[in-house]
Design a protein around this motif. Structure first.
Motif, mmCIF file in Angstrom:
data_model
loop_
_atom_site.group_PDB
_atom_site.id
_atom_site.type_symbol
_atom_site.label_atom_id
_atom_site.label_comp_id
_atom_site.label_asym_id
_atom_site.label_seq_id
_atom_site.Cartn_x
_atom_site.Cartn_y
_atom_site.Cartn_z
ATOM 1 N N THR A 1 54.253 45.907 5.216
ATOM 2 C CA THR A 1 53.041 46.025 3.669
ATOM 3 C C THR A 1 54.249 46.910 3.360
ATOM 4 O O THR A 1 54.654 47.780 3.958
ATOM 5 C CB THR A 1 51.641 46.688 4.222
ATOM 6 O OG1 THR A 1 52.068 47.899 5.111
ATOM 7 C CG2 THR A 1 50.961 45.929 5.208
ATOM 8 N N LEU A 2 53.237 47.569 2.033
ATOM 9 C CA LEU A 2 54.283 48.213 1.311
ATOM 10 C C LEU A 2 53.980 49.894 2.197
ATOM 11 O O LEU A 2 55.086 50.395 2.252
ATOM 12 C CB LEU A 2 54.338 48.554 -0.100
ATOM 13 C CG LEU A 2 54.265 47.043 -1.064
ATOM 14 C CD1 LEU A 2 53.686 47.244 -2.342
ATOM 15 C CD2 LEU A 2 55.673 46.501 -0.272
ATOM 16 N N SER B 1 56.594 35.799 4.427
ATOM 17 C CA SER B 1 56.241 36.635 5.111
ATOM 18 C C SER B 1 55.610 35.514 6.118
ATOM 19 O O SER B 1 54.791 36.160 7.027
ATOM 20 C CB SER B 1 54.148 36.724 3.703
ATOM 21 O OG SER B 1 54.282 35.292 3.551
ATOM 22 N N ARG B 2 55.913 35.050 6.469
ATOM 23 C CA ARG B 2 55.338 34.016 7.556
ATOM 24 C C ARG B 2 56.166 34.132 8.370
ATOM 25 O O ARG B 2 56.349 32.717 9.697
ATOM 26 C CB ARG B 2 55.033 32.374 7.670
ATOM 27 C CG ARG B 2 53.714 31.948 6.270
ATOM 28 C CD ARG B 2 54.503 30.426 6.392
ATOM 29 N NE ARG B 2 55.222 29.620 6.492
ATOM 30 C CZ ARG B 2 54.635 28.138 6.964
ATOM 31 N NH1 ARG B 2 53.645 27.326 6.877
ATOM 32 N NH2 ARG B 2 55.883 27.575 7.322
ATOM 33 N N PHE C 1 60.897 42.010 -0.213
ATOM 34 C CA PHE C 1 61.838 40.692 0.402
ATOM 35 C C PHE C 1 60.782 40.357 1.891
ATOM 36 O O PHE C 1 60.140 39.244 2.004
ATOM 37 C CB PHE C 1 62.661 41.013 1.206
ATOM 38 C CG PHE C 1 63.532 39.465 1.872
ATOM 39 C CD1 PHE C 1 64.231 38.364 0.705
ATOM 40 C CD2 PHE C 1 63.895 39.733 3.250
ATOM 41 C CE1 PHE C 1 64.422 37.364 2.058
ATOM 42 C CE2 PHE C 1 64.503 38.666 3.589
ATOM 43 C CZ PHE C 1 64.818 37.583 3.140
ATOM 44 N N ALA C 2 60.541 40.958 2.594
ATOM 45 C CA ALA C 2 59.513 40.392 3.844
ATOM 46 C C ALA C 2 58.371 40.605 3.235
ATOM 47 O O ALA C 2 57.162 39.846 3.715
ATOM 48 C CB ALA C 2 59.675 41.925 4.554
ATOM 49 N N THR C 3 57.639 40.817 1.927
ATOM 50 C CA THR C 3 56.317 40.884 1.761
ATOM 51 C C THR C 3 56.274 39.820 0.511
ATOM 52 O O THR C 3 54.976 39.349 0.055
ATOM 53 C CB THR C 3 55.094 42.085 1.555
ATOM 54 O OG1 THR C 3 56.395 42.548 -0.056
ATOM 55 C CG2 THR C 3 55.936 43.135 2.544
ATOM 56 N N ALA D 1 62.434 38.344 12.918
ATOM 57 C CA ALA D 1 61.794 37.560 12.210
ATOM 58 C C ALA D 1 62.983 36.341 12.396
ATOM 59 O O ALA D 1 63.580 36.328 13.172
ATOM 60 C CB ALA D 1 63.261 38.228 10.304
ATOM 61 N N LEU D 2 62.387 34.932 11.743
ATOM 62 C CA LEU D 2 62.739 33.727 12.019
ATOM 63 C C LEU D 2 63.423 33.377 10.891
ATOM 64 O O LEU D 2 62.308 32.916 10.101
ATOM 65 C CB LEU D 2 61.968 33.005 12.591
ATOM 66 C CG LEU D 2 61.440 32.434 13.971
ATOM 67 C CD1 LEU D 2 60.138 31.923 14.287
ATOM 68 C CD2 LEU D 2 62.478 32.563 14.740
#
Length: 173
Positions: free
Chosen positions: A9-10, A55-56, A48-50, A72-73
């Motif tokens: 999350t931010l 996010s999956r 990027f990550a959110t 991460a995958l």
């Protein structure tokens, strides 16, 4: 030690910057993971990550309410579409407590249950013996060693490739 894998999350920005700004973490990661790690780097990573498409695939490793690492995958494309690359890092105060091994195991289970994968692989530096042990304890086997393949901080390093195959999971369509 108890931990949780959860979406970034931010609000994680202060903990991300604090824990990622450590040379001992950055020295075994790709150059896209900078050192020093600034607030702007953290903001870019969290954007990027959110994002909906990532996010999956990218999760925070949370301990006691703080994001202290990432896992991460990265599903591959084209003829490699049944494979995903695994990447992870953990803040130094949490090393040696079994968190990385358990996080990798959880992510492997998640990957095989969620994506149409037959193989998950990781590519640690040949000098990253702690990561080798994490992967081996999580059920990965060493598939290949590529000598003098990587360049990090002016040094040419070996790349090792570990993989784990789908067992006990059906392949989604």
């Amino acid at each position: 030690m108890l931990f949780t894998l959860r979406p970034w999350t931010l609000a994680d920005l202060p903990h991300l910057v604090h824990h990622a700004n450590d040379w001992e973490v950055a020295r075994y990661l790709i150059d896209a993971f900078p050192h020093p790690y600034t607030e702007a780097d953290g903001q870019a990573y969290l954007a990027f990550a959110t994002s909906p498409e990532m996010s999956r695939c990218i999760f925070a490793i949370e301990v006691a309410g703080q994001a202290v690492g990432s896992i991460a995958l990265h599903p591959q494309a084209d003829i490699h579409r049944r494979n995903a690359e695994l990447g992870y890092w953990l803040a130094r105060p949490f090393w040696g407590q079994g968190i990385s091994t358990q996080a990798v195991r959880q992510m492997v289970d998640y990957g095989f249950e969620t994506f149409a994968l037959t193989r998950i692989f990781a590519r640690p530096f040949g000098t990253n013996h702690a990561s080798h042990r994490v992967l081996e304890k999580a059920g990965f086997t060493l598939e290949a060693r590529f000598p003098h393949t990587l360049c990090k901080n002016g040094k040419v390093l070996d790349e090792w490739v570990y993989g784990v195959r789908r067992t006990g999971h059906s392949v989604p369509a």
